[in-house]
Design a protein around this motif. Structure first.
Motif, PDB file in Angstrom:
ATOM      1  N   ILE A   1      -5.479   6.637  -3.478  1.00  0.00           N
ATOM      2  CA  ILE A   1      -5.722   8.067  -3.643  1.00  0.00           C
ATOM      3  C   ILE A   1      -5.573   8.714  -2.270  1.00  0.00           C
ATOM      4  CG2 ILE A   1      -7.296   9.836  -4.511  1.00  0.00           C
ATOM      5  CD1 ILE A   1      -6.619   7.627  -6.572  1.00  0.00           C
ATOM      6  N   TYR A   2      -4.696   9.699  -2.184  1.00  0.00           N
ATOM      7  CA  TYR A   2      -4.442  10.400  -0.930  1.00  0.00           C
ATOM      8  C   TYR A   2      -5.153  11.744  -0.924  1.00  0.00           C
ATOM      9  CZ  TYR A   2      -0.917   7.015   0.416  1.00  0.00           C
ATOM     10  OH  TYR A   2      -0.286   5.859   0.789  1.00  0.00           O
ATOM     11  N   SER A   3      -5.451  12.243   0.265  1.00  0.00           N
ATOM     12  CA  SER A   3      -6.092  13.553   0.386  1.00  0.00           C
ATOM     13  C   SER A   3      -5.157  14.632  -0.156  1.00  0.00           C
ATOM     14  CB  SER A   3      -6.446  13.839   1.845  1.00  0.00           C
ATOM     15  OG  SER A   3      -5.269  13.915   2.620  1.00  0.00           O
ATOM     16  N   ALA A   4      -5.731  15.738  -0.580  1.00  0.00           N
ATOM     17  CA  ALA A   4      -4.965  16.827  -1.188  1.00  0.00           C
ATOM     18  C   ALA A   4      -3.938  17.410  -0.232  1.00  0.00           C
ATOM     19  CB  ALA A   4      -5.914  17.918  -1.673  1.00  0.00           C
ATOM     20  N   ASN A   5      -4.154  17.294   1.085  1.00  0.00           N
ATOM     21  CA  ASN A   5      -3.201  17.877   2.036  1.00  0.00           C
ATOM     22  C   ASN A   5      -2.099  16.899   2.435  1.00  0.00           C
ATOM     23  OD1 ASN A   5      -4.795  16.227   3.585  1.00  0.00           O
ATOM     24  ND2 ASN A   5      -5.189  17.740   5.190  1.00  0.00           N
TER      25      ASN A   5
ATOM     26  N   ASP B   1       2.674   7.740  10.033  1.00  0.00           N
ATOM     27  CA  ASP B   1       1.214   7.680  10.149  1.00  0.00           C
ATOM     28  C   ASP B   1       0.500   8.301   8.958  1.00  0.00           C
ATOM     29  OD1 ASP B   1       1.521   6.460  12.571  1.00  0.00           O
ATOM     30  OD2 ASP B   1       1.287   8.308  13.736  1.00  0.00           O
ATOM     31  N   GLN B   2       1.176   9.177   8.233  1.00  0.00           N
ATOM     32  CA  GLN B   2       0.541   9.856   7.112  1.00  0.00           C
ATOM     33  C   GLN B   2       0.210   8.883   5.976  1.00  0.00           C
ATOM     34  OE1 GLN B   2       2.898  12.967   5.369  1.00  0.00           O
ATOM     35  NE2 GLN B   2       1.116  14.277   5.098  1.00  0.00           N
ATOM     36  N   LEU B   3       0.994   7.796   5.824  1.00  0.00           N
ATOM     37  CA  LEU B   3       0.763   6.857   4.726  1.00  0.00           C
ATOM     38  C   LEU B   3      -0.618   6.219   4.793  1.00  0.00           C
ATOM     39  CD1 LEU B   3       4.269   5.263   4.219  1.00  0.00           C
ATOM     40  CD2 LEU B   3       3.016   6.686   2.629  1.00  0.00           C
ATOM     41  N   PRO B   4      -0.966   5.478   5.841  1.00  0.00           N
ATOM     42  CA  PRO B   4      -2.308   4.885   5.842  1.00  0.00           C
ATOM     43  C   PRO B   4      -3.407   5.908   6.119  1.00  0.00           C
ATOM     44  CG  PRO B   4      -1.065   4.154   7.767  1.00  0.00           C
ATOM     45  CD  PRO B   4      -0.139   4.977   6.921  1.00  0.00           C
ATOM     46  N   ALA B   5      -3.115   6.903   6.960  1.00  0.00           N
ATOM     47  CA  ALA B   5      -4.147   7.866   7.351  1.00  0.00           C
ATOM     48  C   ALA B   5      -4.579   8.761   6.198  1.00  0.00           C
ATOM     49  CB  ALA B   5      -3.647   8.722   8.508  1.00  0.00           C
ATOM     50  N   GLY B   6      -3.679   9.053   5.275  1.00  0.00           N
ATOM     51  CA  GLY B   6      -4.009   9.960   4.188  1.00  0.00           C
ATOM     52  C   GLY B   6      -4.790   9.332   3.050  1.00  0.00           C
ATOM     53  N   VAL B   7      -4.941   8.002   3.029  1.00  0.00           N
ATOM     54  CA  VAL B   7      -5.652   7.329   1.941  1.00  0.00           C
ATOM     55  C   VAL B   7      -7.146   7.609   2.050  1.00  0.00           C
ATOM     56  CG1 VAL B   7      -6.248   5.096   0.917  1.00  0.00           C
ATOM     57  CG2 VAL B   7      -3.936   5.499   1.738  1.00  0.00           C
ATOM     58  N   ILE B   8      -7.725   8.162   0.969  1.00  0.00           N
ATOM     59  CA  ILE B   8      -9.166   8.425   0.957  1.00  0.00           C
ATOM     60  C   ILE B   8      -9.911   7.438   0.057  1.00  0.00           C
ATOM     61  CG2 ILE B   8      -8.959  10.842   1.603  1.00  0.00           C
ATOM     62  CD1 ILE B   8      -9.291  11.569  -1.350  1.00  0.00           C
ATOM     63  N   ALA B   9      -9.176   6.742  -0.811  1.00  0.00           N
ATOM     64  CA  ALA B   9      -9.796   5.734  -1.680  1.00  0.00           C
ATOM     65  C   ALA B   9      -8.711   4.822  -2.213  1.00  0.00           C
ATOM     66  CB  ALA B   9     -10.541   6.396  -2.842  1.00  0.00           C
TER      67      ALA B   9
ATOM     68  N   GLN C   1      -1.540  11.389 -10.997  1.00  0.00           N
ATOM     69  CA  GLN C   1      -0.842  12.667 -11.021  1.00  0.00           C
ATOM     70  C   GLN C   1      -0.648  13.123  -9.584  1.00  0.00           C
ATOM     71  OE1 GLN C   1      -1.981  15.323 -14.281  1.00  0.00           O
ATOM     72  NE2 GLN C   1      -2.525  16.806 -12.712  1.00  0.00           N
ATOM     73  N   GLU C   2       0.290  14.009  -9.343  1.00  0.00           N
ATOM     74  CA  GLU C   2       0.606  14.472  -7.987  1.00  0.00           C
ATOM     75  C   GLU C   2       0.916  13.268  -7.106  1.00  0.00           C
ATOM     76  OE1 GLU C   2      -2.052  17.368  -6.298  1.00  0.00           O
ATOM     77  OE2 GLU C   2      -2.463  18.237  -8.258  1.00  0.00           O
ATOM     78  N   GLN C   3       1.969  12.548  -7.473  1.00  0.00           N
ATOM     79  CA  GLN C   3       2.322  11.305  -6.797  1.00  0.00           C
ATOM     80  C   GLN C   3       2.750  11.523  -5.348  1.00  0.00           C
ATOM     81  OE1 GLN C   3       5.247   9.885  -9.582  1.00  0.00           O
ATOM     82  NE2 GLN C   3       3.728   8.694 -10.683  1.00  0.00           N
ATOM     83  N   VAL C   4       2.481  10.506  -4.531  1.00  0.00           N
ATOM     84  CA  VAL C   4       2.901  10.470  -3.134  1.00  0.00           C
ATOM     85  C   VAL C   4       3.958   9.381  -3.015  1.00  0.00           C
ATOM     86  CG1 VAL C   4       2.155  10.026  -0.759  1.00  0.00           C
ATOM     87  CG2 VAL C   4       0.644  11.266  -2.343  1.00  0.00           C
ATOM     88  N   HIS C   5       5.077   9.688  -2.359  1.00  0.00           N
ATOM     89  CA  HIS C   5       6.188   8.750  -2.195  1.00  0.00           C
ATOM     90  C   HIS C   5       6.374   8.412  -0.715  1.00  0.00           C
ATOM     91  CE1 HIS C   5       6.941  11.037  -5.875  1.00  0.00           C
ATOM     92  NE2 HIS C   5       7.554   9.958  -6.322  1.00  0.00           N
ATOM     93  N   ASN C   6       6.890   7.209  -0.443  1.00  0.00           N
ATOM     94  CA  ASN C   6       7.250   6.869   0.935  1.00  0.00           C
ATOM     95  C   ASN C   6       8.672   7.345   1.218  1.00  0.00           C
ATOM     96  OD1 ASN C   6       8.999   4.926  -0.161  1.00  0.00           O
ATOM     97  ND2 ASN C   6       7.669   3.207   0.334  1.00  0.00           N
TER      98      ASN C   6
ATOM     99  N   GLY D   1       1.117   6.152  -4.149  1.00  0.00           N
ATOM    100  CA  GLY D   1      -0.215   6.595  -4.531  1.00  0.00           C
ATOM    101  C   GLY D   1      -0.152   7.959  -5.190  1.00  0.00           C
ATOM    102  N   CYS D   2      -1.314   8.597  -5.288  1.00  0.00           N
ATOM    103  CA  CYS D   2      -1.390   9.922  -5.904  1.00  0.00           C
ATOM    104  C   CYS D   2      -2.459  10.744  -5.208  1.00  0.00           C
ATOM    105  CB  CYS D   2      -1.679   9.796  -7.397  1.00  0.00           C
ATOM    106  SG  CYS D   2      -3.290   9.104  -7.803  1.00  0.00           S
ATOM    107  N   ARG D   3      -2.434  12.045  -5.476  1.00  0.00           N
ATOM    108  CA  ARG D   3      -3.441  12.955  -4.901  1.00  0.00           C
ATOM    109  C   ARG D   3      -4.451  13.407  -5.945  1.00  0.00           C
ATOM    110  NH1 ARG D   3       1.555  15.358  -2.607  1.00  0.00           N
ATOM    111  NH2 ARG D   3       1.414  16.625  -4.462  1.00  0.00           N
ATOM    112  N   ALA D   4      -4.209  13.042  -7.208  1.00  0.00           N
ATOM    113  CA  ALA D   4      -5.116  13.471  -8.280  1.00  0.00           C
ATOM    114  C   ALA D   4      -4.934  12.586  -9.494  1.00  0.00           C
ATOM    115  CB  ALA D   4      -4.824  14.932  -8.662  1.00  0.00           C
ATOM    116  N   PHE D   5      -5.859  12.706 -10.441  1.00  0.00           N
ATOM    117  CA  PHE D   5      -5.724  12.085 -11.738  1.00  0.00           C
ATOM    118  C   PHE D   5      -5.585  13.184 -12.779  1.00  0.00           C
ATOM    119  CE2 PHE D   5      -8.028   8.410  -9.849  1.00  0.00           C
ATOM    120  CZ  PHE D   5      -7.098   7.423 -10.165  1.00  0.00           C
ATOM    121  N   GLY D   6      -4.958  12.879 -13.903  1.00  0.00           N
ATOM    122  CA  GLY D   6      -4.830  13.832 -14.988  1.00  0.00           C
ATOM    123  C   GLY D   6      -5.188  13.190 -16.314  1.00  0.00           C
TER     124      GLY D   6
END
Length: 125
Positions: free
Chosen positions: A12-16, A24-32, A103-108, A115-120
């Protein structure tokens, strides 16, 4: 609590975090991270034949017809826990409020979903 019903974790990535995360955004953005539970809720897949043959960019590619059966291994609805399931399983269980899909998938950089930024959920059809 969210129970993961597929064999790989969900990050789960942060909303931003942008949709295309790099460096660096890949590991740093993971919140869970939700690890697999060992349960495998899914639709039963029935054998598919070769189906029709169509002309595409490569010569004569078979297009098998997929057939799906009953929903398997998803426990009866309860207030807890939530179940993270694939999109197709979510559609088959439409109206159930205890299943979630990423939902709101994150791609490399290669376009792979990491990962994703939300669930639906999907309400009754």
């Amino acid at each position: 609590m969210v129970v993961k019903t597929r064999p790989h974790p969900i990050r789960i990535y942060s909303a931003n975090t942008s949709e295309l995360a790099t460096g660096d955004q890949l590991p740093a953005g993971v919140i869970a991270e939700i690890l697999p539970s060992g349960q495998m809720a899914r639709l039963a897949a029935e054998g598919a034949d070769a189906g029709q043959v169509v002309e595409v960019d490569v010569p004569l590619v078979p297009v098998p017809a997929s057939r799906y059966g009953d929903l398997e291994h998803l426990p009866e609805p309860a207030p807890e826990p939530w179940y993270a399931v694939p999109r197709l399983t979510t559609l088959a269980a439409a109206g159930r409020e205890d299943r979630l899909r990423p939902q709101e998938q994150v791609h490399n950089a290669q376009g792979t979903v990491v990962g994703c930024r939300a669930f639906g959920t999907i309400g009754p059809l």
